[in-house]
Scaffold this active site. Structure first.
Site, PDB file in Angstrom:
ATOM      1  N   ASP A   1      -8.315   2.010  -3.936  1.00 30.19           N
ATOM      2  CA  ASP A   1      -7.715   2.129  -2.490  1.00 30.19           C
ATOM      3  C   ASP A   1      -8.069   3.670  -2.053  1.00 30.19           C
ATOM      4  O   ASP A   1      -7.719   4.318  -3.101  1.00 30.19           O
ATOM      5  CB  ASP A   1      -6.311   1.804  -2.372  1.00 30.19           C
ATOM      6  CG  ASP A   1      -6.035   2.058  -0.918  1.00 30.19           C
ATOM      7  OD1 ASP A   1      -6.532   1.301   0.134  1.00 30.19           O
ATOM      8  OD2 ASP A   1      -4.972   2.845  -0.662  1.00 30.19           O
TER       9      ASP A   1
ATOM     10  N   TYR B   1       1.008  -1.236  -0.239  1.00 29.73           N
ATOM     11  CA  TYR B   1       0.041   0.135  -0.158  1.00 29.73           C
ATOM     12  C   TYR B   1       0.990   1.325  -0.020  1.00 29.73           C
ATOM     13  O   TYR B   1       0.296   2.459   0.136  1.00 29.73           O
ATOM     14  CB  TYR B   1      -0.886   0.060   1.243  1.00 29.73           C
ATOM     15  CG  TYR B   1      -2.160  -0.945   0.988  1.00 29.73           C
ATOM     16  CD1 TYR B   1      -3.060  -0.820   0.052  1.00 29.73           C
ATOM     17  CD2 TYR B   1      -2.086  -2.317   1.455  1.00 29.73           C
ATOM     18  CE1 TYR B   1      -4.056  -1.855  -0.206  1.00 29.73           C
ATOM     19  CE2 TYR B   1      -3.143  -3.294   1.167  1.00 29.73           C
ATOM     20  CZ  TYR B   1      -4.206  -2.966   0.108  1.00 29.73           C
ATOM     21  OH  TYR B   1      -5.283  -4.018   0.046  1.00 29.73           O
TER      22      TYR B   1
ATOM     23  N   GLU C   1     -12.943   2.290  -1.935  1.00 21.67           N
ATOM     24  CA  GLU C   1     -12.913   2.032  -0.693  1.00 21.67           C
ATOM     25  C   GLU C   1     -13.232   3.533  -0.160  1.00 21.67           C
ATOM     26  O   GLU C   1     -12.411   4.363  -0.023  1.00 21.67           O
ATOM     27  CB  GLU C   1     -11.422   1.634  -0.037  1.00 21.67           C
ATOM     28  CG  GLU C   1     -11.636   1.514   1.600  1.00 21.67           C
ATOM     29  CD  GLU C   1     -10.014   1.702   2.092  1.00 21.67           C
ATOM     30  OE1 GLU C   1      -9.746   1.556   3.165  1.00 21.67           O
ATOM     31  OE2 GLU C   1      -9.319   2.184   1.265  1.00 21.67           O
TER      32      GLU C   1
ATOM     33  N   ASP D   1      -8.206  -4.491   7.094  1.00 20.94           N
ATOM     34  CA  ASP D   1      -7.873  -3.346   7.620  1.00 20.94           C
ATOM     35  C   ASP D   1      -8.993  -3.523   9.200  1.00 20.94           C
ATOM     36  O   ASP D   1      -8.376  -3.434   9.975  1.00 20.94           O
ATOM     37  CB  ASP D   1      -8.364  -2.157   6.874  1.00 20.94           C
ATOM     38  CG  ASP D   1      -7.391  -1.530   5.913  1.00 20.94           C
ATOM     39  OD1 ASP D   1      -6.045  -1.825   6.295  1.00 20.94           O
ATOM     40  OD2 ASP D   1      -7.748  -1.023   4.846  1.00 20.94           O
TER      41      ASP D   1
ATOM     42  N   GLY E   1      -9.075  10.384  -1.054  1.00 18.91           N
ATOM     43  CA  GLY E   1      -7.904  11.107  -1.116  1.00 18.91           C
ATOM     44  C   GLY E   1      -7.773  11.934  -2.511  1.00 18.91           C
ATOM     45  O   GLY E   1      -6.953  12.688  -2.466  1.00 18.91           O
TER      46      GLY E   1
END
Length: 406
Positions: free
Chosen positions: A199, A71, A224, A292, A203
């Protein structure tokens, strides 16, 4: 006669693809990169996944990464430095999945990226793509201007949330959009991937997820967006173009509270499911835990003694259910979970299936799905006359039961 043949081909070959129940399987956990040869290990499990009706397997980030788990990627085209295995082993795994009719989903980590080298000032801002040419070879202008801790960003302001551990990629940059899309298309054509798991989509702005969806045309994609506000996640899906799905964190949050004596929470004010599946089921990917929330990180784990109640819910309800590797293999739940997947497949339960909630008391939840399946979770044994006589018990376990219409 030719037209009739084409029609028969459509009915026999195409329709099963359209109507089949999509079931996602997360094929790794937080420790998989430390096991050595994970791709080869997972390859041996394909017969069991196929027997359980799995249609898609989500694989870990495939590229070279500063972190073993993948990641914190750097050289995106370098698939031989992954701790999960090398490029040939990955291709062999994907081919074996395809041979069983299972699609492969790549974990796409493109919010941030780690540099390969320092510049003359000692700043980590020289990025390498992992090829002999200049693809994905970037400098500070490709990093967001407000990201200066590591890489002295000179690009546009970040369009989403910051990610402190690594430099944030400037997705406004058209070259970034094109080169990332080219890399993803290479993952399709050269490696064999069918779809994406995006992912940390918070962001960067959802309009860029839409760009990557349009430029790569995956058969399946999920983002996600770690947010328990289902309205916010629906807004993200729409802003991202409406074809991408999203993990249903809202359902996970309510469900893991509900199974601890609060099952009345499983009915919203409109009489439907309270998560994303209640307002946008076709774009919701339900899950119990992932690398996670569960695994060894345990950031937000489902109550361990209630996990099968959770699967009894998501595998009978709308949305696209996702099964976690740990639960299926390590926890010894393969048999119970497989019975539920077979019920889902036999009855054609799909992401868009309808739900009638028959009971939502603190100790009992009962719902009919497509009027073909009735699912019950909770400690109360007596369901009264909620289950008609023309339904038979298909499977049951600790505080859950499922009936099928005869």
């Amino acid at each position: 006669m030719g037209s009739l043949s084409c029609l028969l081909f459509f009915i026999i070959i195409i329709l099963p693809t359209i109507t089949a129940s999509t079931i996602l399987f997360q094929g790794f956990n937080w420790e998989s990169s430390k096991k050595g040869g994970w791709y080869n290990s997972l390859l041996k499990s394909i017969p069991e996944l196929s027997a359980a009706g799995i249609t898609h397997v989500w694989l870990p980030p495939p590229s070279q990464s500063v972190s073993a788990e993948g990641y914190l990627p750097g050289k995106l085209y370098d698939l031989n430095s992954s701790k999960y295995g090398n490029q040939d082993e990955l291709k062999a795994l994907i081919k074996a999945l395809h041979d069983k009719g299972i699609q492969s989903v790549a974990d796409i980590v493109i919010n941030h990226r780690t540099a390969a080298k320092q510049d003359g000032r000692g700043i980590w801002c020289i990025f390498e793509g992992g090829t002999d040419d200049a693809r994905l070879d970037w400098g500070p202008s490709f990093i967001c201007e407000d990201d200066v801790t590591y890489s002295d960003g000179k690009g546009n302001p970040d369009s989403g949330e910051g990610y402190p551990p690594a430099p944030d990629i400037d997705h406004v940059n058209l070259q970034v959009q094109q080169e990332l899309s080219d890399w993803m298309n290479w993952l399709k054509t050269e490696i064999g991937f069918n779809g994406w798991r995006f992912d940390f989509v918070k962001g960067y702005a959802p309009q860029y997820t839409k760009v990557y969806m349009e430029k790569t045309n995956p058969t399946f994609a999920v983002g996600e967006n770690w947010n328990t506000d289902r309205q916010a996640v629906r807004d993200w899906v729409n802003a991202a173009g409406g074809t991408v799905t999203a993990f249903d964190f809202a359902t996970k949050g309510v469900l893991q509270d509900a199974v601890q004596g609060q099952l009345s929470k499983l009915k919203d004010s409109n009489g439907g499911p309270p998560g994303l599946i209640g307002i946008m089921p076709g774009n919701a990917v339900t899950f119990i835990d992932n690398h996670d929330t569960g695994s060894t990180q345990k950031i937000w784990p489902f109550p361990s003694d209630k996990v099968m109640q959770g699967y009894a819910y998501i595998l009978t309800h709308p949305g696209i259910p996702s099964i976690f590797y740990d639960h299926f293999f390590d926890w010894g739940l393969k048999g119970e979970i497989s019975k539920l997947t077979m019920i889902r497949i036999r009855n054609g339960i799909k992401a868009s299936s309808t739900v009638r909630i028959l009971a939502s008391d603190p100790d009992l939840y009962v719902a009919a799905i497509d009027d073909k399946v009735i699912a019950k979770i909770g400690p109360r044994y007596d369901v009264g006359n909620l289950v008609p006589k023309n339904f038979r018990l298909a499977t049951s376990g600790n505080d859950y039961a499922v009936w099928e219409k005869q």
